[in-house]
Motif scaffolding. Structure first.
Motif, PDB file in Angstrom:
ATOM      1  N   ARG A   1      -4.550  -2.938  -9.183  1.00 12.08           N
ATOM      2  CA  ARG A   1      -5.418  -4.115  -9.185  1.00 12.08           C
ATOM      3  C   ARG A   1      -6.557  -4.009  -8.181  1.00 12.08           C
ATOM      4  NH1 ARG A   1      -3.108  -8.262  -7.165  1.00 12.08           N
ATOM      5  NH2 ARG A   1      -1.101  -7.417  -6.529  1.00 12.08           N
ATOM      6  N   HIS A   2      -6.642  -2.857  -7.493  1.00  9.54           N
ATOM      7  CA  HIS A   2      -7.637  -2.702  -6.427  1.00  9.54           C
ATOM      8  C   HIS A   2      -8.873  -1.991  -6.938  1.00  9.54           C
ATOM      9  CE1 HIS A   2      -9.338  -2.043  -2.482  1.00  9.54           C
ATOM     10  NE2 HIS A   2      -9.354  -0.742  -2.687  1.00  9.54           N
ATOM     11  N   THR A   3     -10.045  -2.486  -6.558  1.00  3.13           N
ATOM     12  CA  THR A   3     -11.322  -1.831  -6.826  1.00  3.13           C
ATOM     13  C   THR A   3     -11.967  -1.511  -5.492  1.00  3.13           C
ATOM     14  OG1 THR A   3     -11.590  -3.079  -8.871  1.00  3.13           O
ATOM     15  CG2 THR A   3     -13.543  -2.043  -7.978  1.00  3.13           C
ATOM     16  N   ASP A   4     -12.254  -0.237  -5.271  1.00  2.00           N
ATOM     17  CA  ASP A   4     -12.781   0.187  -3.975  1.00  2.00           C
ATOM     18  C   ASP A   4     -14.084  -0.534  -3.647  1.00  2.00           C
ATOM     19  OD1 ASP A   4     -10.785   2.074  -3.300  1.00  2.00           O
ATOM     20  OD2 ASP A   4     -11.655   3.486  -4.721  1.00  2.00           O
ATOM     21  N   PRO A   5     -14.123  -1.314  -2.573  1.00  2.27           N
ATOM     22  CA  PRO A   5     -15.403  -1.904  -2.160  1.00  2.27           C
ATOM     23  C   PRO A   5     -16.281  -0.841  -1.514  1.00  2.27           C
ATOM     24  CG  PRO A   5     -13.689  -2.456  -0.580  1.00  2.27           C
ATOM     25  CD  PRO A   5     -13.006  -1.707  -1.700  1.00  2.27           C
TER      26      PRO A   5
ATOM     27  N   PRO B   1      -5.679  -6.594  -2.493  1.00  2.00           N
ATOM     28  CA  PRO B   1      -6.547  -5.785  -3.346  1.00  2.00           C
ATOM     29  C   PRO B   1      -7.912  -6.436  -3.514  1.00  2.00           C
ATOM     30  CG  PRO B   1      -4.371  -6.047  -4.344  1.00  2.00           C
ATOM     31  CD  PRO B   1      -4.437  -6.986  -3.187  1.00  2.00           C
ATOM     32  N   ALA B   2      -8.953  -5.613  -3.495  1.00  2.00           N
ATOM     33  CA  ALA B   2     -10.317  -6.096  -3.724  1.00  2.00           C
ATOM     34  C   ALA B   2     -10.622  -5.956  -5.202  1.00  2.00           C
ATOM     35  CB  ALA B   2     -11.317  -5.293  -2.890  1.00  2.00           C
ATOM     36  N   GLN B   3     -10.946  -7.065  -5.860  1.00  2.00           N
ATOM     37  CA  GLN B   3     -11.194  -7.067  -7.289  1.00  2.00           C
ATOM     38  C   GLN B   3     -12.581  -7.601  -7.571  1.00  2.00           C
ATOM     39  OE1 GLN B   3      -7.433  -9.402  -8.029  1.00  2.00           O
ATOM     40  NE2 GLN B   3      -7.237  -7.945  -9.692  1.00  2.00           N
TER      41      GLN B   3
END
Length: 230
Positions: free
Chosen positions: A86-90, A120-122
């Motif tokens: 669920r994580h998107t790399d910032p 997590p970053a979404q």
């Protein structure tokens, strides 16, 4: 978990399932060493949803078999996979030309997410809502959010859309607003050029730049009926 946390977890498990209690001092020492070796990289708890005691209690509640270290490690690995999925790399707050610092920042963020230290970053989802009045007035003024020069440059890559826009600009009926009775293309989709093989089966359905004449006639007939109905 360190040895003290492992001992606390074993004591908690022993209260729920007395079968895991070791009364012999040597066996208790061996059990503590075994669990520490297998669960040393698993935290006791994290700020965001993980607790080894909850995983142990869940196993004891639904399984008739004595708990093993794998019964705690398996939920932990699932917890890590779910969070990373669920994580998107910032974008790291470092110089993008510094490859080492960039990679280190990404790895640090992912490790914090995987271990439960950070959420997590979404990406934010597009939500429905009221359009900005200034933006709405600007769109009415220009007619489209795509600049004319960009639209002209894209015309060769989407011929069906370019043909439709040219027809609408000339006041002709929108053929793509109706279903095509010839190729069965639904409304809004371009007509298809059906190629039939020697056996009578379809070999391909390449999109057409222009709609079939029968579709254009049907759109014109519907457009002519609208003033009469009004």
């Amino acid at each position: 978990m360190d040895r003290r946390e492992i001992a606390a977890l074993l004591a908690y498990i022993g209260r729920l399932d007395p079968r895991t209690i070791r009364t012999d001092q040597g066996e208790a020492r061996d059990q503590l060493a075994q669990w520490h070796e297998l669960l040393g990289d698993v935290p006791m708890a994290t700020p965001h949803g993980w607790d080894a005691r909850v995983a142990a209690r869940q196993h004891i509640r639904i399984s008739p078999y004595p708990i093993l270290p794998a019964d705690v490690a398996r939920p932990w690995e699932g917890y890590r996979r779910d969070r990373l999925g669920r994580h998107t790399d910032p974008t790291p707050a470092v110089d993008p030309d510094d490859q080492a610092a960039w990679t280190a920042a990404l790895v640090s963020t992912r490790r914090a997410v995987a271990t439960g230290s950070a959420q997590p970053a979404q990406y934010r989802a597009i939500t429905s809502g009221q359009l900005d009045p200034d933006l709405e007035a600007r769109l009415r003024e220009v007619g489209s959010c795509i600049p004319p020069a960009a639209r002209a440059a894209l015309a060769c890559y989407r011929p069906a859309r370019a043909t439709r826009e040219a027809a609408l600009a000339q006041g002709q009926p929108d053929a793509l607003a109706v279903r095509c009775d010839w190729c069965l293309a639904p409304a809004g989709e371009p007509c298809r050029r059906r190629r039939v093989g020697l056996d009578g089966g379809a070999r391909g359905t390449a999109p057409r730049a222009t709609p079939h004449p029968s579709r254009a006639d049907l759109a014109a007939a519907q457009q002519a009926q609208q003033p009469a109905l009004a």
